[in-house]
Design a protein around this motif. Structure first.
Motif, PDB file in Angstrom:
ATOM      1  N   THR A   1       0.828  -1.210   0.000  1.00  0.00           N
ATOM      2  CA  THR A   1       0.000   0.000   0.000  1.00  0.00           C
ATOM      3  C   THR A   1       0.860   1.257   0.000  1.00  0.00           C
ATOM      4  N   ALA A   2       1.920   1.261   0.801  1.00  0.00           N
ATOM      5  CA  ALA A   2       2.816   2.407   0.832  1.00  0.00           C
ATOM      6  C   ALA A   2       3.462   2.608  -0.528  1.00  0.00           C
ATOM      7  N   ALA A   3       3.831   1.493  -1.168  1.00  0.00           N
ATOM      8  CA  ALA A   3       4.451   1.597  -2.487  1.00  0.00           C
ATOM      9  C   ALA A   3       3.484   2.240  -3.478  1.00  0.00           C
ATOM     10  N   ILE A   4       2.234   1.815  -3.405  1.00  0.00           N
ATOM     11  CA  ILE A   4       1.234   2.390  -4.311  1.00  0.00           C
ATOM     12  C   ILE A   4       1.021   3.875  -3.997  1.00  0.00           C
ATOM     13  N   ALA A   5       1.004   4.198  -2.704  1.00  0.00           N
ATOM     14  CA  ALA A   5       0.811   5.602  -2.317  1.00  0.00           C
ATOM     15  C   ALA A   5       1.941   6.470  -2.876  1.00  0.00           C
ATOM     16  N   ALA A   6       3.184   5.963  -2.792  1.00  0.00           N
ATOM     17  CA  ALA A   6       4.316   6.720  -3.323  1.00  0.00           C
ATOM     18  C   ALA A   6       4.164   6.901  -4.827  1.00  0.00           C
ATOM     19  N   GLY A   7       3.773   5.826  -5.498  1.00  0.00           N
ATOM     20  CA  GLY A   7       3.569   5.913  -6.944  1.00  0.00           C
ATOM     21  C   GLY A   7       2.539   6.972  -7.295  1.00  0.00           C
ATOM     22  N   LEU A   8       1.450   7.011  -6.530  1.00  0.00           N
ATOM     23  CA  LEU A   8       0.404   8.003  -6.793  1.00  0.00           C
ATOM     24  C   LEU A   8       0.931   9.418  -6.584  1.00  0.00           C
ATOM     25  N   ASP A   9       1.796   9.588  -5.566  1.00  0.00           N
ATOM     26  CA  ASP A   9       2.334  10.917  -5.302  1.00  0.00           C
ATOM     27  C   ASP A   9       3.149  11.445  -6.483  1.00  0.00           C
ATOM     28  N   TYR A  10       3.813  10.533  -7.190  1.00  0.00           N
ATOM     29  CA  TYR A  10       4.703  10.980  -8.265  1.00  0.00           C
ATOM     30  C   TYR A  10       4.077  10.880  -9.647  1.00  0.00           C
ATOM     31  N   ALA A  11       2.940  10.207  -9.755  1.00  0.00           N
ATOM     32  CA  ALA A  11       2.353   9.984 -11.077  1.00  0.00           C
ATOM     33  C   ALA A  11       1.867  11.292 -11.689  1.00  0.00           C
ATOM     34  N   GLN A  12       2.067  11.422 -12.996  1.00  0.00           N
ATOM     35  CA  GLN A  12       1.650  12.652 -13.672  1.00  0.00           C
ATOM     36  C   GLN A  12       0.477  12.436 -14.612  1.00  0.00           C
ATOM     37  N   GLY A  13       0.121  11.182 -14.856  1.00  0.00           N
ATOM     38  CA  GLY A  13      -0.896  10.879 -15.860  1.00  0.00           C
ATOM     39  C   GLY A  13      -2.297  11.317 -15.452  1.00  0.00           C
ATOM     40  N   GLU A  14      -3.108  11.562 -16.478  1.00  0.00           N
ATOM     41  CA  GLU A  14      -4.523  11.870 -16.241  1.00  0.00           C
ATOM     42  C   GLU A  14      -5.263  10.586 -15.885  1.00  0.00           C
ATOM     43  N   THR A  15      -4.762   9.477 -16.423  1.00  0.00           N
ATOM     44  CA  THR A  15      -5.325   8.173 -16.115  1.00  0.00           C
ATOM     45  C   THR A  15      -4.266   7.374 -15.381  1.00  0.00           C
ATOM     46  N   ILE A  16      -4.699   6.639 -14.369  1.00  0.00           N
ATOM     47  CA  ILE A  16      -3.730   5.879 -13.589  1.00  0.00           C
ATOM     48  C   ILE A  16      -4.138   4.411 -13.556  1.00  0.00           C
ATOM     49  N   VAL A  17      -3.175   3.548 -13.854  1.00  0.00           N
ATOM     50  CA  VAL A  17      -3.446   2.119 -13.813  1.00  0.00           C
ATOM     51  C   VAL A  17      -2.501   1.478 -12.810  1.00  0.00           C
ATOM     52  N   LEU A  18      -3.046   0.725 -11.875  1.00  0.00           N
ATOM     53  CA  LEU A  18      -2.215  -0.016 -10.925  1.00  0.00           C
ATOM     54  C   LEU A  18      -2.085  -1.460 -11.403  1.00  0.00           C
ATOM     55  N   LEU A  19      -0.909  -2.002 -11.159  1.00  0.00           N
ATOM     56  CA  LEU A  19      -0.580  -3.300 -11.749  1.00  0.00           C
ATOM     57  C   LEU A  19       0.438  -3.998 -10.853  1.00  0.00           C
TER      58      LEU A  19
END
Ligand code: UDP
Ligand code: MG
Length: 307
Positions: free
Chosen positions: A74-92
């Motif tokens: 979950t923390a890893a995903i949270a960090a990814g979200l903090d840095y993501a720039q896309g209008e659409t986000i896909v988790l994988l």
């Protein structure tokens, strides 16, 4: 940036080459600008150096975040979200159990006007006893309690429109509850069946204990979504209910004393009534304190109570 893929990575060195290969296959077939953010969650194998290699070769598309130690998916995903720039986000997931080939189909669903497209591993290839069965029960429970009906909360592969991800933080094992938060701010949610493969390399990081954590998280999520802007309704309601029962018992005791001359203090009901009354009153006070906390919470983040 149109599209950000976010992938948590923990000891997946042997899966990574296959992951990159299939991500490139899919992304090159799409006519979009994209990035993939790989979050190394303190891997103890060679995952990080493999990731860095790919990032060096293609810094335009591949971005790597590295944690100092294992903080959890979950923390890893949270960090990814903090840095993501896309209008659409896909988790994988990074372990190739999810299939990146499903992504275009999910993006097409978003284009139909949905805000969140949730993957459903209809034929899931994990251990039936320790994973699939408890997970099915958990999915039913979560759907029932939250009113957001999904078959597969646990499937990481989901596509999100960016704005439904803003405004909340992820704790514990909470990434799976994103659809519940999203639904609470009015997101349109749909579900699609996705491929699922058995793990080829490495091993799963979770077992039966995960379902227990998920159920505990469910309490928090339900409370936050249902009452976080009006806790006094829950605490005050419960407190009021207890006090009414306490008062009813007391009246009964008094009537009995007046008409049948039975001693009030001799009956255990007297203690019960006093206890219910005290608990009820305490609960109301707790509700008031919770109201203060909620105000601090919303004001300190300038978080509106609407969306
Ligand atoms: N993962 C992570 N940190 C952890 C545990 C897992 O980043 O502490 C990643 C893992 O590398 C994988 C994904 O989260 O990409 C899902 O983990 P896993 O495959 O073990 O879960 P399962 O598919 O068995 O539910
Ligand atoms: Mg897996």
């Amino acid at each position: 940036m149109n599209l950000s893929l976010i992938t948590p990575v923990y000891n997946e060195q042997d899966n990574l080459p296959f992951l990159f290969e299939s991500i490139y296959n899919v992304m090159n077939s799409l006519d979009q600008s994209w990035e993939v953010i790989l979050v190394d969650d303190g891997s103890r194998d060679n995952s990080l150096s493999v990731l860095k290699e790919y990032a060096q070769k293609d810094p335009l598309h591949i971005r790597v975040i590295s944690f100092r130690r294992n903080f959890g998916q979950t923390a890893a995903i949270a960090a990814g979200l903090d840095y993501a720039q896309g209008e659409t986000i896909v988790l994988l997931d990074a372990d190739m159990q999810n299939d990146p080939a499903d992504i275009p189909m999910m993006l097409a669903k978003l284009d139909e006007g949905y805000d969140l497209v949730s993957g459903w591993r209809k034929s899931r290839k994990d251990n039936a006893v320790t994973r699939n069965f408890p997970s099915m029960l958990a999915n039913r429970l979560i759907s029932r309690v939250t009113g957001v009906h999904l078959h597969d909360y646990g499937c990481t592969l989901k596509a999100y429109r960016r704005d439904v991800l803003e405004g909340f933080r992820l704790y514990g094992e909470m990434h799976r509850f994103i659809p519940v938060y999203a639904s609470s701010v009015g997101a349109k949610i749909t579900e699609v069946q996705v491929n699922h493969h058995p793990r080829k390399f490495g091993k799963t990081k979770y077992g039966l204990e995960r379902t227990a954590k998920v159920v505990l998280d469910l309490f928090t999520v339900k409370f936050l979504v249902a009452f976080s802007s009006k806790p006094i309704y829950l605490f005050g309601g419960t407190g009021g209910f207890l006090m009414i029962i306490g008062a009813a018992i007391m009246i009964y005791l008094l009537v009995r004393r007046l008409y049948f001359l039975v001693s009030v203090t001799g009956s255990p009901l007297f203690q019960v009534s006093a206890m219910l009354f005290t608990l009820g009153f305490q609960s109301m006070l707790m509700g008031l304190i919770a109201e203060l906390l909620v105000r601090t919470y919303h004001e300190s983040q300038r978080k509106p109570t609407y969306s």
